[in-house]
Design a protein around this motif. Structure first.
Motif, PDB file in Angstrom:
ATOM      1  N   ARG A 128       0.852  -1.188   0.000  1.00  0.00           N
ATOM      2  CA  ARG A 128       0.000   0.000   0.000  1.00  0.00           C
ATOM      3  C   ARG A 128       0.890   1.240   0.000  1.00  0.00           C
ATOM      4  O   ARG A 128       1.988   1.222   0.564  1.00  0.00           O
ATOM      5  CB  ARG A 128      -0.930   0.022   1.216  1.00  0.00           C
ATOM      6  CG  ARG A 128      -1.932  -1.132   1.238  1.00  0.00           C
ATOM      7  CD  ARG A 128      -2.777  -1.109   2.496  1.00  0.00           C
ATOM      8  NE  ARG A 128      -3.644  -2.276   2.587  1.00  0.00           N
ATOM      9  CZ  ARG A 128      -4.858  -2.365   2.069  1.00  0.00           C
ATOM     10  NH1 ARG A 128      -5.360  -1.329   1.406  1.00  0.00           N
ATOM     11  NH2 ARG A 128      -5.576  -3.460   2.186  1.00  0.00           N
ATOM     12  N   ASN A 172       2.646   4.471   1.127  1.00  0.00           N
ATOM     13  CA  ASN A 172       2.867   5.142   2.407  1.00  0.00           C
ATOM     14  C   ASN A 172       2.856   6.655   2.198  1.00  0.00           C
ATOM     15  O   ASN A 172       2.480   7.144   1.127  1.00  0.00           O
ATOM     16  CB  ASN A 172       4.169   4.663   3.058  1.00  0.00           C
ATOM     17  CG  ASN A 172       5.404   5.077   2.260  1.00  0.00           C
ATOM     18  OD1 ASN A 172       5.315   5.731   1.223  1.00  0.00           O
ATOM     19  ND2 ASN A 172       6.566   4.696   2.744  1.00  0.00           N
ATOM     20  N   THR A 211       4.754  -2.869   2.482  1.00  0.00           N
ATOM     21  CA  THR A 211       3.950  -3.760   3.316  1.00  0.00           C
ATOM     22  C   THR A 211       3.950  -3.247   4.755  1.00  0.00           C
ATOM     23  O   THR A 211       4.754  -2.388   5.126  1.00  0.00           O
ATOM     24  CB  THR A 211       4.508  -5.192   3.292  1.00  0.00           C
ATOM     25  OG1 THR A 211       5.794  -5.205   3.922  1.00  0.00           O
ATOM     26  CG2 THR A 211       4.643  -5.704   1.868  1.00  0.00           C
ATOM     27  N   ASP A 212       3.064  -3.809   5.571  1.00  0.00           N
ATOM     28  CA  ASP A 212       3.018  -3.424   6.987  1.00  0.00           C
ATOM     29  C   ASP A 212       4.325  -3.751   7.702  1.00  0.00           C
ATOM     30  O   ASP A 212       4.668  -3.119   8.701  1.00  0.00           O
ATOM     31  CB  ASP A 212       1.859  -4.133   7.691  1.00  0.00           C
ATOM     32  CG  ASP A 212       0.509  -3.599   7.258  1.00  0.00           C
ATOM     33  OD1 ASP A 212       0.469  -2.464   6.739  1.00  0.00           O
ATOM     34  OD2 ASP A 212      -0.498  -4.309   7.423  1.00  0.00           O
ATOM     35  N   SER A 213       5.052  -4.737   7.192  1.00  0.00           N
ATOM     36  CA  SER A 213       6.323  -5.129   7.813  1.00  0.00           C
ATOM     37  C   SER A 213       7.496  -4.299   7.307  1.00  0.00           C
ATOM     38  O   SER A 213       8.636  -4.537   7.714  1.00  0.00           O
ATOM     39  CB  SER A 213       6.595  -6.619   7.561  1.00  0.00           C
ATOM     40  OG  SER A 213       6.648  -6.888   6.162  1.00  0.00           O
ATOM     41  N   ASN A 254       9.820 -11.840   8.005  1.00  0.00           N
ATOM     42  CA  ASN A 254       8.719 -11.291   7.204  1.00  0.00           C
ATOM     43  C   ASN A 254       8.528 -11.998   5.872  1.00  0.00           C
ATOM     44  O   ASN A 254       8.211 -11.380   4.860  1.00  0.00           O
ATOM     45  CB  ASN A 254       8.926  -9.786   6.969  1.00  0.00           C
ATOM     46  CG  ASN A 254       9.071  -9.017   8.255  1.00  0.00           C
ATOM     47  OD1 ASN A 254       8.298  -9.224   9.188  1.00  0.00           O
ATOM     48  ND2 ASN A 254      10.064  -8.138   8.325  1.00  0.00           N
TER      49      ASN A 254
END
Length: 433
Positions: free
Chosen positions: A117, A119, A126-128, A360
């Motif tokens: 996504r 930023n 990714t969230d990680s 991850n």
């Protein structure tokens, strides 16, 4: 003494089953982790010294653990366009967000799937904290040649660099009917006009003024027209001039027969197009091929446009990005057009299971994996890139629970060996002289 070797074998059995329990625990814990590859622990016997027919010295067991990276999990659909998976062999190139702040070459990792996504900086992350990497497109949407055996040409995918974009017109279709009666003797000879909108290279709206003037003969019918095209961006300057002659034969009556260029923009009868030069670039205009009812016609009817079409649009604002099966990241604009901005290659190595596992669900190229090669998605041995898709864990919980029970029983049995050896040694100690 063989009884001592039995003790060592029991201890090695405890260690081996503890190792297997560790891999099973990891698999179960990550049963819902997207992109996780399960690991397996294999057992190998150990032979100590020379085994005689009259005695056996227990050597025990050792283990090796392998992560099955070549297995693929089930693909699951999602609602996010930049949830990306590879439909087959191959991995996505990524780097860490933290590495972007450090000088030097970006470290490259590989992922089988990721939920990316934008930023705050416009990077697909990714969230990680893993950043998607790709080859940037030129302003015209083409991808320049890049090295395939290294990550030298890869850059973080940044969608904000294309926040606004124009979509200039490059093609126009001109289809209309010219009234045949206007080319007969005694007709008024008044010109007929039609305006076609086009968009220039900065997204501005311009117009092509197309004027059809009939050639009125003294007698009979000429079936001939003069077509001029003027460009509003050049103050109404005529940029193209043609003489159109129409066929009157029974089989092809009313269709174009010949097109004569009067101003240096030749007509191509094979494609039915002319290329006109506007103030901001060339536009290919389709007017129809000789004998073709599509395009310009001259029939005993009214002046009626049948197909006035053009591509291009005004300046668009970025509304999102999507990835296609070829790995092309397309920017989607609110005016309805899309433009390639990056190409995400799919990386492959000779020995996938030789990759080194990292946090991850990422992997690193090693000597055991062999060298990396970057393919266009869907080419060679690699699969296509799939948006709105994530790859599930390869863990089968039912199988892991079965393995867990087996490991528990085996661990208990090895513990029993140690207990038995202890009791036997105690019996030896208790012998009286």
């Amino acid at each position: 003494m063989t009884i001592s070797s039995s003790l060592s074998a029991g201890v090695s059995g405890l260690n081996a089953n503890a190792t297997r329990l560790s891999s099973i625990s990891d698999n179960i814990a990550n049963s819902s982790t997207f992109g996780y590859r399960r690991s397996v622990t294999d057992f190998h016997s150990v032979v100590v010294g020379q085994q005689d027919s009259w005695r056996h010295i227990a050597g025990g067991v050792r283990t090796s653990t392998l992560r099955l990276i070549d297995e693929q999990g089930q693909l699951q659909s999602s609602s996010n366009a930049t949830d990306i998976a590879v439909g087959g062999r191959g991995m996505l190139p990524v780097t860490s967000r933290a590495a972007l702040d450090q000088p030097g070459t970006l470290p490259l990792s590989l992922m089988t799937t990721g939920s990316f996504r934008p930023n705050a900086e416009g990077l697909l992350v990714t969230d990680s904290g893993m950043v998607l990497m790709g080859w940037p497109a030129d302003p015209d949407g083409t991808i320049p040649q890049q090295p395939r055996d290294s990550a030298a040409g890869l850059q973080p995918v940044d969608v904000t660099r294309n926040q606004y974009a124009g979509n200039p017109t490059t093609e126009v279709t001109l289809g209309l009917n010219l009234p045949a009666g206007e080319t007969r003797a005694g007709a008024s000879g008044d010109p007929l006009e039609v305006s076609v909108e086009y968009f220039d290279t900065i997204g501005g709206s311009q117009a092509l003024q197309v004027v059809f003037t009939p050639n009125v003969p003294g007698a009979g019918a000429s079936n001939s027209w003069r077509m001029t095209i003027a460009d509003s961006a050049q103050g109404g300057t005529v940029i193209a001039d043609y003489t159109l002659n129409f066929d009157t034969a029974a089989a092809q009556g009313g269709t174009l027969d010949t097109v004569v260029d009067n101003l240096g923009a030749p007509y191509d009868p094979a494609t039915g197009t002319v290329v006109i030069t506007t103030a901001t670039g060339d536009i290919e205009m389709s007017i129809g091929r000789p004998g073709d009812l599509e395009g310009l016609t001259q029939l005993a009817s009214t002046f009626a446009p049948t197909a006035l079409e053009s591509n291009g649009s005004a300046v668009g604002i970025l509304t999102g990005v999507e990835i296609d099966p070829d790995g092309i990241v397309n920017a989607i604009y609110d005016t309805g057009f899309s433009r390639p901005i990056y190409q995400v290659p799919v990386a492959d190595v000779p020995n996938v299971n030789g990759l080194a596992s990292e946090d991850n669900q990422t992997y690193r190229v090693t000597n055991e994996s062999g060298p990396m090669y970057l393919w266009n998605a869907g080419n060679g041995p690699t699969g296509e890139t799939m948006g709105y898709t994530r790859e599930a864990s390869t863990t089968d919980v039912a199988r892991e629970l079965t393995n867990l029970i087996e490991t528990q029983r085996a661990y208990s049995s090895n513990a029993k060996i140690i207990q038995t050896v202890d009791e036997m040694l105690q019996e030896t100690t208790n012998l009286k002289r």
